[in-house]
Scaffold this active site. Sequence first.
Site, PDB file in Angstrom:
ATOM      1  N   GLY A  28       0.965  -0.965   0.303  1.00  0.00           N
ATOM      2  CA  GLY A  28      -0.126   0.521   0.329  1.00  0.00           C
ATOM      3  C   GLY A  28       1.284   1.527  -0.390  1.00  0.00           C
ATOM      4  N   TYR A  29       0.279   2.546   0.000  1.00  0.00           N
ATOM      5  CA  TYR A  29       0.939   3.782  -0.281  1.00  0.00           C
ATOM      6  C   TYR A  29       0.206   4.804   0.623  1.00  0.00           C
ATOM      7  CZ  TYR A  29       3.285   1.822  -4.244  1.00  0.00           C
ATOM      8  OH  TYR A  29       3.887   0.905  -5.108  1.00  0.00           O
TER       9      TYR A  29
END
Length: 155
Positions: A28-29
């Site tokens: 994820g970011y």
Amino acid sequence: MAQEIERKFLVTGEFKSQAFAQDRIIQGYICSAQGRTVRVRIRDNRGYLTIKGASNVSGTSRYEWEHELSLAEAEELMKLCEPGVIDKTRYLVRCGKHVFEVDEFYGDNDGLIVAEVELASEDETFDKPSFIAEEVTGDRRYYNSQLMKKPYKTW
């Protein structure tokens, strides 16, 4: 400063039988802004925090810093991530003196398979395996941070 130099290609044809290793990756970011990304990755029960800078004009080179985390730390940081996640299996395939990282995507990016090769310099030559197709280096649509926002199935 760590510099990542790589080229990216679409994959067609059989590659799995050539792989000497494979790992499932969930990422994820925390930040996926153009010119800078902060990524959290879980790979083989280990966590990683990676910061990447802007790519150069060709899209071949950019700053990259990575730090290993515990699985618990990575799971906690995943809660801070922007909506969307990248789910893929990474296969490692040797060709000549290089190793190609072939990513087979799942979920909203199902059907997409890309290969990357890391290089010592932008003009380094390398052998291409038979499954390598069109080069997409520098095409932002194929950046994982963009696939999270605009998945392959929506193209």
